[in-house]
Design an enzyme around this catalytic site. Structure first.
Site, mmCIF file in Angstrom:
data_model
loop_
_atom_site.group_PDB
_atom_site.id
_atom_site.type_symbol
_atom_site.label_atom_id
_atom_site.label_comp_id
_atom_site.label_asym_id
_atom_site.label_seq_id
_atom_site.Cartn_x
_atom_site.Cartn_y
_atom_site.Cartn_z
ATOM 1 N N THR A 186 0.846 -1.176 0.000
ATOM 2 C CA THR A 186 0.000 0.000 0.000
ATOM 3 C C THR A 186 0.883 1.228 0.000
ATOM 4 O O THR A 186 1.809 1.335 0.809
ATOM 5 C CB THR A 186 -0.985 0.004 1.187
ATOM 6 O OG1 THR A 186 -1.556 1.297 1.287
ATOM 7 C CG2 THR A 186 -0.337 -0.371 2.502
ATOM 8 N N GLU A 331 -5.205 -3.102 3.797
ATOM 9 C CA GLU A 331 -4.960 -3.770 5.087
ATOM 10 C C GLU A 331 -6.173 -4.542 5.594
ATOM 11 O O GLU A 331 -6.060 -5.369 6.496
ATOM 12 C CB GLU A 331 -4.592 -2.721 6.162
ATOM 13 C CG GLU A 331 -3.223 -2.097 6.003
ATOM 14 C CD GLU A 331 -3.241 -0.853 5.116
ATOM 15 O OE1 GLU A 331 -4.078 -0.762 4.201
ATOM 16 O OE2 GLU A 331 -2.395 0.031 5.345
ATOM 17 N N LYS A 437 -6.527 10.877 -2.994
ATOM 18 C CA LYS A 437 -6.894 9.719 -3.800
ATOM 19 C C LYS A 437 -7.612 10.193 -5.056
ATOM 20 O O LYS A 437 -8.726 10.677 -4.992
ATOM 21 C CB LYS A 437 -7.772 8.780 -2.998
ATOM 22 C CG LYS A 437 -7.641 7.385 -3.504
ATOM 23 C CD LYS A 437 -8.154 6.418 -2.500
ATOM 24 C CE LYS A 437 -7.690 5.025 -2.858
ATOM 25 N NZ LYS A 437 -8.475 4.036 -2.164
ATOM 26 N N TRP A 442 -3.427 6.596 -5.366
ATOM 27 C CA TRP A 442 -2.878 7.528 -4.391
ATOM 28 C C TRP A 442 -1.887 8.513 -4.995
ATOM 29 O O TRP A 442 -1.089 8.155 -5.841
ATOM 30 C CB TRP A 442 -2.133 6.771 -3.294
ATOM 31 C CG TRP A 442 -3.005 5.959 -2.407
ATOM 32 C CD1 TRP A 442 -3.030 4.600 -2.309
ATOM 33 C CD2 TRP A 442 -3.974 6.434 -1.471
ATOM 34 N NE1 TRP A 442 -3.951 4.209 -1.369
ATOM 35 C CE2 TRP A 442 -4.547 5.325 -0.845
ATOM 36 C CE3 TRP A 442 -4.415 7.713 -1.107
ATOM 37 C CZ2 TRP A 442 -5.537 5.434 0.120
ATOM 38 C CZ3 TRP A 442 -5.398 7.823 -0.146
ATOM 39 C CH2 TRP A 442 -5.949 6.688 0.455
HETATM 40 P P1 ADP Z 1 -7.914 0.271 -2.366
HETATM 41 O O1 ADP Z 1 -6.757 -0.216 -3.153
HETATM 42 O O2 ADP Z 1 -9.030 -0.715 -2.238
HETATM 43 O O3 ADP Z 1 -8.404 1.633 -2.794
HETATM 44 P P2 ADP Z 1 -6.258 1.417 -0.322
HETATM 45 O O4 ADP Z 1 -5.672 0.735 0.841
HETATM 46 O O5 ADP Z 1 -5.370 1.872 -1.403
HETATM 47 O O6 ADP Z 1 -7.351 0.441 -0.869
HETATM 48 O O7 ADP Z 1 -7.120 2.673 0.143
HETATM 49 C C1 ADP Z 1 -7.912 2.647 1.282
HETATM 50 C C2 ADP Z 1 -8.355 4.047 1.634
HETATM 51 O O8 ADP Z 1 -9.223 4.569 0.611
HETATM 52 C C3 ADP Z 1 -9.161 4.138 2.897
HETATM 53 O O9 ADP Z 1 -8.351 4.155 4.044
HETATM 54 C C4 ADP Z 1 -9.914 5.447 2.685
HETATM 55 O O10 ADP Z 1 -9.093 6.566 2.968
HETATM 56 C C5 ADP Z 1 -10.195 5.405 1.195
HETATM 57 N N1 ADP Z 1 -11.518 4.807 0.963
HETATM 58 C C6 ADP Z 1 -11.795 3.525 0.675
HETATM 59 N N2 ADP Z 1 -13.116 3.335 0.536
HETATM 60 C C7 ADP Z 1 -13.711 4.542 0.739
HETATM 61 C C8 ADP Z 1 -15.063 4.994 0.744
HETATM 62 N N3 ADP Z 1 -16.074 4.186 0.484
HETATM 63 N N4 ADP Z 1 -15.280 6.300 1.024
HETATM 64 C C9 ADP Z 1 -14.261 7.145 1.279
HETATM 65 N N5 ADP Z 1 -12.966 6.780 1.283
HETATM 66 C C10 ADP Z 1 -12.683 5.489 1.017
#
Ligand code: ADP
Length: 544
Positions: A186, A331, A437, A442
């Protein structure tokens, strides 16, 4: 006294064996990297996965070894999820959108022995191959005629490797359910990326939960299309959940063109599709322009960022498609909470629930804590830091003893800020971690700040997220000019464009005389957000 039940391990290989035996004729449809449509069945997938495990064994891969995988979603990549883990080795799913430095860091940190890559991802390895310390060769997920010319050494054709001489019945290794299975880095926070090492057990249990009605609710009558790439949190569990449910699987490859995605959704009778809000916003636009609908699609799962309320409403009212909004992180094995309104509430009240991040599905727990780490009662309307724990939540980061994943009570530190209401629904309001994001990927604000502060006319720089209609969030740069300097925003952006990826470039630049700091000397992003984003509601609240 022990129970007298059979001691069967929760292993990933048991999932594909089940699909092969019970739903062997169910189709897996892929758009290949070359653009053609490929069809086969779970039986074929299992057969080739066994052969791949045997091929890796022939190459000297041992249980516990890490194998990097960089690929868009298609059938060959799906096979590797089973072939690698079936041998007891660990599939390190690589995000091909990472820069060369981050990529090399993660591959070296994981000590990947081989890299599995589709032809579209080979150039990223050509760019960093000399920095890779443990890689012995590259397995290209293609037929021999589609292997491109490459400067990489020891390139092996996947289809040749698992050709007919292979063993369809090659026995799966005897793995323990707690053994590592997949490794996903991540890059969400600043500093080096951190590895999340899933176990067999966590993958199987999170896929089970995914299929429950309180989560996504999937069965053998469904057709699933993960538009979210498999390198994001194990493709939000789909590589395991779909075969476990006996659901038809549609894999879109790398082409994120809306017309192509739409063609697959309608043509393959997709009933459940998963992607970040940016994709769903573009799809809405596409359908409005073309006057089309979504065929059999009944459910959209969206996560990774907060979906706009209007988007949820439009899909429901104009297209009859329900949006299941999920929250999760790498995570937490991706989706962990899901929002579903209760029966019998008004349209508006239902939407009020759908914009929340929802309730945890059994197997995961969430809580919000105050500054002292004490849980905030649910009836108190105060936000706090979100913590999570559960069967598929990380306890530690891979080989990173100095980066604790959990707090002193053993709960995962999520870096998200929100409230849990009396109805149990999570409402995210902000983010403690210093990142942006954009379209599901990211952007590190610290890296951008450092690059901007390197400009000779900039004294200090701060980057915050601003809401954006299409990308959900975009970076916004606030800078203090050196005394006497008249440097312009355009000049600063031109400077940055030579130092960061194009999609990291801030939307805009504002100059100020002073950047506010907290008591501990850190840039006060909350204050900056109040100052510069005030009035533009919606940061992570789903209200934009
Ligand atoms: P992914 O690869 O599934 O996006 P990450 O670990 O890169 O997972 O990102 C997780 C983060 O994305 C969370 O900690 C949060 O900040 C943001 N996030 C994930 N889902 C949501 C949601 N439904 N609404 C707002 N923020 C979200």
């Amino acid at each position: 006294m022990h129970g007298l039940m059979q001691q069967r391990q929760l292993t990933i290989s048991s999932v594909i064996d089940y699909a092969s035996q019970v739903y062997g004729d169910v189709e897996v449809v892929s758009r290949t990297i070359e653009g053609s449509i490929h069809r086969y069945t779970y039986r074929d997938c299992a057969r080739r996965a066994h052969r791949f495990a045997e091929a890796l064994d022939r190459l000297g891969v041992k249980a516990g070894d890490r194998i990097g995988g960089a690929s868009w979603n298609h059938y060959r990549y799906l096979e590797t999820f089973y072939g690698v883990t079936g041998l007891g080795a660990i599939l390190h799913t690589i995000n091909p959108r990472l820069f060369a430095e981050q990529l090399a860091y993660t591959i070296n940190h994981a000590e990947d022995r081989f890299i599995i890559a589709d032809a579209a991802c080979l150039p990223i390895f050509e760019a960093c191959r000399d920095r890779l310390t443990h890689v012995e060769g590259y397995i290209v997920l293609s037929a021999p005629e589609h292997i491109p010319n490459t400067s990489l050494q020891n390139v092996i054709c996947y289809d040749d490797l698992i050709a007919d001489s292979g063993d369809d019945q090659f026995p799966w290794a005897n793995v323990d359910e707690w053994d590592g299975s997949a490794l996903c880095y991540t890059s969400g926070t600043t500093g080096d990326p951190k590895g999340v090492l899933y176990s067999h057990r966590s993958c199987v249990l999170s896929a089970y939960a995914f299929n429950m009605p309180n989560a996504v609710g999937v069965g053998f009558r469904d057709t699933l299309m993960p538009i979210v790439p498999f390198f994001h949190g194990n493709g939000w569990s789909v590589p395991f959940a779909a075969p476990m449910a006996g659901a038809k699987l549609v894999l879109p490859g790398r082409d994120m063109d809306m017309a192509k995605l739409h063609e697959l959704i309608v043509g393959e009778d997709v009933t459940v599709a998963l992607a970040v809000p940016t994709i769903w916003l573009s799809m809405l636009e596409h359908m409005r322009q073309t006057g089309t609908d979504l065929g059999q699609l009944a459910k959209i799962v969206t996560g990774g960022s907060a979906p706009p309320r209007a988007m949820i409403a439009d899909y429901e009212s104009d297209y009859g498609v329900t949006i299941s909004h999920a929250w999760g992180m790498t995570e937490t094995s991706a989706a962990t909470t899901f929002s579903h309104p209760p029966n019998g509430v008004s349209h508006d009240a239902a939407l009020d629930v759908r914009v929340t991040q929802g309730r945890p599905v059994f197997g995961s727990e969430i809580r919000v804590v105050d500054d002292a780490g004490e849980p905030v009662p649910r009836d108190r309307d105060a936000p706090g830091e979100l913590r999570a724990r559960g069967f598929w939540v990380a306890s530690d980061y891979y080989n990173a003893p100095d980066k604790p994943a959990v707090d002193s009570n053993g709960w995962l530190i999520t870096g998200d800020i929100g409230k849990i209401g009396p109805d149990g629904n999570l409402r995210l309001t902000d983010r403690a971690k210093d990142v942006i994001k954009s379209g599901g990927e990211w952007i590190s604000s610290i890296d951008l700040e450092n690059a901007a502060a390197g400009h000779p006319d900039i004294v200090e720089a701060a980057v915050i997220a601003v809401p954006h209609e299409r990308w959900q969030e975009r970076p916004f740069l606030i800078a203090v000019r050196r005394q006497g300097s008249a440097v312009t925003g355009a000049e600063v952006l031109a400077w940055l464009s030579k130092r960061v990826a194009k999609w990291w470039l801030p939307e805009d630049v504002a100059f100020t005389d002073e950047i506010p700091h907290t008591g501990t000397g850190k840039i006060d992003k909350m204050a900056l957000r109040k100052q510069f984003v005030a009035g533009k509601s919606g940061f992570a609240t789903g209200q934009t």
